[in-house]
Design a protein around this motif. Structure first.
Motif, short mmCIF file in Angstrom:
data_model
loop_
_atom_site.label_atom_id
_atom_site.label_comp_id
_atom_site.label_asym_id
_atom_site.label_seq_id
_atom_site.Cartn_x
_atom_site.Cartn_y
_atom_site.Cartn_z
N SER A 88 0.83 -1.21 0.00
CA SER A 88 0.00 0.00 0.00
C SER A 88 0.86 1.25 0.00
N ASN B 33 2.45 1.66 -3.46
CA ASN B 33 1.46 2.13 -4.43
C ASN B 33 1.15 3.61 -4.19
N SER C 88 1.77 6.58 -6.92
CA SER C 88 0.66 7.46 -7.31
C SER C 88 1.02 8.92 -7.07
N GLU D 275 3.28 9.96 -9.90
CA GLU D 275 2.56 10.04 -11.18
C GLU D 275 1.68 11.27 -11.24
N ASN E 42 -5.97 7.47 -4.77
CA ASN E 42 -6.08 6.03 -5.00
C ASN E 42 -7.43 5.57 -4.48
N ASN F 32 -6.85 0.82 -4.80
CA ASN F 32 -5.53 0.65 -5.40
C ASN F 32 -5.48 0.99 -6.88
N ARG F 33 -6.35 1.85 -7.35
CA ARG F 33 -6.32 2.34 -8.73
C ARG F 33 -6.24 3.86 -8.69
N ARG F 34 -5.40 4.42 -9.53
CA ARG F 34 -5.29 5.88 -9.61
C ARG F 34 -6.57 6.44 -10.19
N THR F 35 -7.10 7.45 -9.53
CA THR F 35 -8.38 8.03 -9.91
C THR F 35 -8.27 9.54 -9.84
N ASN G 189 -11.37 4.97 -21.64
CA ASN G 189 -11.43 3.83 -20.73
C ASN G 189 -11.90 4.21 -19.34
N ARG G 190 -12.64 3.32 -18.75
CA ARG G 190 -13.14 3.47 -17.39
C ARG G 190 -12.63 2.27 -16.59
N ARG G 191 -13.15 2.11 -15.41
CA ARG G 191 -12.80 0.93 -14.61
C ARG G 191 -13.34 -0.32 -15.30
#
Length: 133
Positions: A25, A28, A32, A35, A77, A80-83, A105-107
């Motif tokens: 975590s 990640n 993030s 990024e 995050n 665990n996905r950049r949003t 693209n989406r989730r």
């Protein structure tokens, strides 16, 4: 004696899993942060959604508090996905109407139901562009 050994093994396994989860975590989170900084988007660390659900805290209430405190555009995050959260209507309208081809693209969402698998909010790439036109 065997029960004590079994309990010690269980504690060691749980501690190891917790340590691994914490390490991954944190890694990640740092990736993030870098990024979003590279893309010049403010980054806000978010509370863990799993822990919030255990505490019975509502995610949308926390989100609204963050928008009021930090502005209407920031990255975080989520699971665990950049949003990127955009609460600015003008930017959202620009993205969804004029610049939609830049954001195809989406989730990912897998479903055996053809109604859901052909929904514009869950399709990706060329299929999304075809449905969007």
């Amino acid at each position: 004696m065997a029960i004590l050994t079994l309990a010690a093994i269980l504690v060691a396994v749980v501690a190891t899993l917790y340590g691994l989860f914490s390490y991954l975590s944190a890694r990640n989170e740092e990736e993030s942060r870098r990024e979003f900084a590279r893309r010049r988007v403010p980054y806000l660390p978010q509370p863990n959604a799993f822990i919030q659900s255990i505490k019975k805290e509502r995610l949308e209430v926390k989100r609204d508090e963050l928008i009021k405190a930090n502005g209407k555009l920031f990255g975080f995050n989520f699971l665990n996905r950049r949003t990127v959260l955009c609460a600015e209507p003008d930017i959202a309208q620009l993205v969804m109407s004029k610049e939609f081809t830049s954001f195809p693209n989406r989730r990912p969402f897998e479903s055996a139901d053809p109604f859901f698998s052909n929904n514009v909010s869950v399709t990706v790439d060329e299929k999304w562009k075809r449905l969007r036109r």
